[in-house]
Design an enzyme around this catalytic site. Structure first.
Site, mmCIF file in Angstrom:
data_model
loop_
_atom_site.group_PDB
_atom_site.id
_atom_site.type_symbol
_atom_site.label_atom_id
_atom_site.label_comp_id
_atom_site.label_asym_id
_atom_site.label_seq_id
_atom_site.Cartn_x
_atom_site.Cartn_y
_atom_site.Cartn_z
ATOM 1 C CG ASP A 118 -29.687 35.875 19.255
ATOM 2 O OD1 ASP A 118 -30.513 36.652 19.771
ATOM 3 O OD2 ASP A 118 -29.962 34.686 18.982
ATOM 4 C CG ASP A 271 -31.978 26.181 6.631
ATOM 5 O OD1 ASP A 271 -31.887 25.003 7.041
ATOM 6 O OD2 ASP A 271 -30.981 26.844 6.279
#
Length: 515
Positions: A118, A271
């Site tokens: 990214d 997460d």
């Protein structure tokens, strides 16, 4: 003198009817939270002793057999594994993580390395792409993937990565942040758990810090994180087969991710979000504490502050979003729901931050100025001492630094408490994601092996007004106690105020000039 006298008169008139009752309520609330934290720490301590005494290793709790070569099937006997490495402008560490992933011991035709880049810096993008091409020329099945936006940050990148057609042939996905360097045997240790136990959705390894000796701040971080891995993760794995995924150094069963609803970017802890949702679907997790993956601790103060904001704000925000969903869930037991809501979220992610700051940095110092309110010795001394010792056992080599750790944790509790309330109230910076800066081997190059003597900084980058304000408050309380008080808290108050002042001017951690 007249002005000072008027302030004194107003203080005396408001103290008894207003300040004293409020402070008494605050003391009761803080003592209640301290007891919650104390019980939680003692409970986890007892569980860990039990785990160690009875040698409850993951290999004994779950079926584990090494992967064997099949004469008839050949490499087809090995499941297909996807290895994802999300990165963002990781100039200093990209070669380490890609190299380590490409060096994993697994049949080359049964693993796909997926680099999710990214990066917004074109030069770094080129470097990463060239590195991927270099490994591809050696016969490694490596894919370099980019997207035209950064929507969802890391969660968005991982989600996009799972959409590629070649991922459909994979059964499991290992995830490593850009500064993580798994050992070659990582997959041969973790995948057998998933192959032999269909109820397992996640295998989590422990982090090993390559730069823990870099400065005092990294030593303090090591103490906190060692406790998290050695105690918290181990307890969750052994008792409830649940713990928070650490976002890296773990292997997921892809079907578990899909059943849980995939990656979501609604908080800064994608997460933990996935782990809770997968657990509510009935999936179990196992933590393998003796499998360690090398990685880097943030060594600059701003990088650490940004990381701690994310790690404190995200769980609080997730708790707000998922509390009712957890309560209404029909697939997991009442005991597990209680553990997730009370122990995992409320005590560890909310109470722990708030009581550390409010009690030890606000209420306790205030009782010096308001002697009508007393804090019992068990609450002011004994409980905090036991909690501290239980935390410190995770890193025996740093026991002599425990005083520094207490003071540093109290300073950081201000930042964490603020972030916790931002998460609970969904205020302005609730979804702010600042990638933690990694220095990698570049640190030695930048510093020439030594800390620079006169790094240049913009004042705004280093001065933290809140820390300076709390430091001034504690210093005032210390002076008052020294002159008029009977509590003899002034030594603690002066030490703590100095720590806040040091943090307030940003003189913490490694000093790396941005020039």
């Amino acid at each position: 003198m007249e002005f000072t006298g008027q302030i004194g008169l107003i203080w005396e008139q408001t103290k008894v009817p207003l300040v004293v009752p409020v402070l008494k309520v605050m003391v009761v609330l803080c003592l209640a939270m301290s007891v919650m934290l104390f019980i939680e720490r003692v409970y986890m301590g007892i569980v860990i002793v039990f785990v160690k005494l009875f040698r409850r290793k993951p290999e004994k709790m779950y079926k584990w057999e090494p992967m064997k070569d099949d004469v008839e099937l050949g490499n087809l006997g090995y499941p297909m594994v996807l290895v994802q490495i999300p990165m963002y402008n990781e100039k200093e560490v990209y070669q380490l993580s890609i190299g380590a992933a490409c060096g994993l011991s697994w049949p080359a035709d049964r693993v796909i390395i997926q680099v999710l880049d990214d990066s917004t810096d074109p030069a770094i993008k080129t470097l990463v792409q060239v590195e991927c091409q270099r490994w591809a020329s050696k016969g490694i099945n490596i894919k370099y993937e980019i997207r035209d936006n950064r929507n969802g940050y890391k969660a968005g990148a991982l989600k996009e990565g799972m959409k590629h057609s070649y991922v459909k042939q994979c059964d499991y996905v290992a995830i490593f942040d850009a500064d993580f360097q798994p050992e070659p045997h990582f997959l041969t240790r973790t995948i057998p758990f998933l192959v032999n136990n269909p109820q397992l959705g996640l295998v989590q390894a422990r982090w090993k810090f390559v730069n823990s000796d870099e400065c005092l701040m990294t030593r303090m971080q090591e103490m906190s994180l060692d406790y998290h891995f050695i105690v918290e993760q181990e307890v969750g794995s052994s008792t409830h087969a649940f713990f928070g995924f650490n976002g890296t150094a773990g292997v997921w069963r892809i079907s578990a991710i899909n059943e849980a609803g995939g990656w979501k970017d609604r908080t800064t802890v994608e997460d933990m979000d996935l782990a809770v949702r997968a657990s509510l679907k009935g999936w179990k997790f196992v933590y393998v504490g003796d499998l360690k993956v090398k990685n880097e601790l943030p060594s600059t103060f701003n990088a650490y502050r940004n990381q701690q904001h994310r790690w404190s704000c995200g769980p609080a925000n997730l708790f707000k979003k998922m509390a009712m969903e957890i309560i209404r869930n029909k697939k997991v037991s009442l005991w597990k729901k209680f553990y997730v809501i009370y122990s995992f979220f409320f005590v560890r992610k909310i109470v722990a931050h708030i009581v550390t700051f409010v009690f030890y940095c606000v209420v306790l110092p205030a009782t010096v100025v308001v002697p009508e309110v007393e804090v019992p010795k068990w609450g002011a001394v004994y409980i905090p001492s036991i909690i501290t010792l239980l935390n410190a056992v995770g890193t025996p080599r740093s026991l002599h630094l425990v005083l520094f750790w207490i003071i540093f944790e109290n300073v950081m509790s201000l930042h964490r408490t603020k972030a916790t309330f931002i998460g609970l109230l969904e205020a302005g910076r609730v979804n702010e994601w600042v990638v933690t800066e990694k220095l990698g081997d570049g640190l030695k190059t930048k510093l020439g092996g030594k800390a620079p003597r006169k790094p240049r900084f913009r004042i705004g980058d280093r001065v933290h007004i809140l820390e300076l304000g709390v430091g001034a408050y504690l210093f005032f309380c210390g002076c008052y106690d020294l002159a008029f008080g009977k509590n003899r808290y002034f030594i603690f108050l002066f030490l703590q105020s100095i720590a806040f002042f040091i943090a307030g001017v940003g003189y913490v951690g490694t000093m790396v000039s941005t020039s």
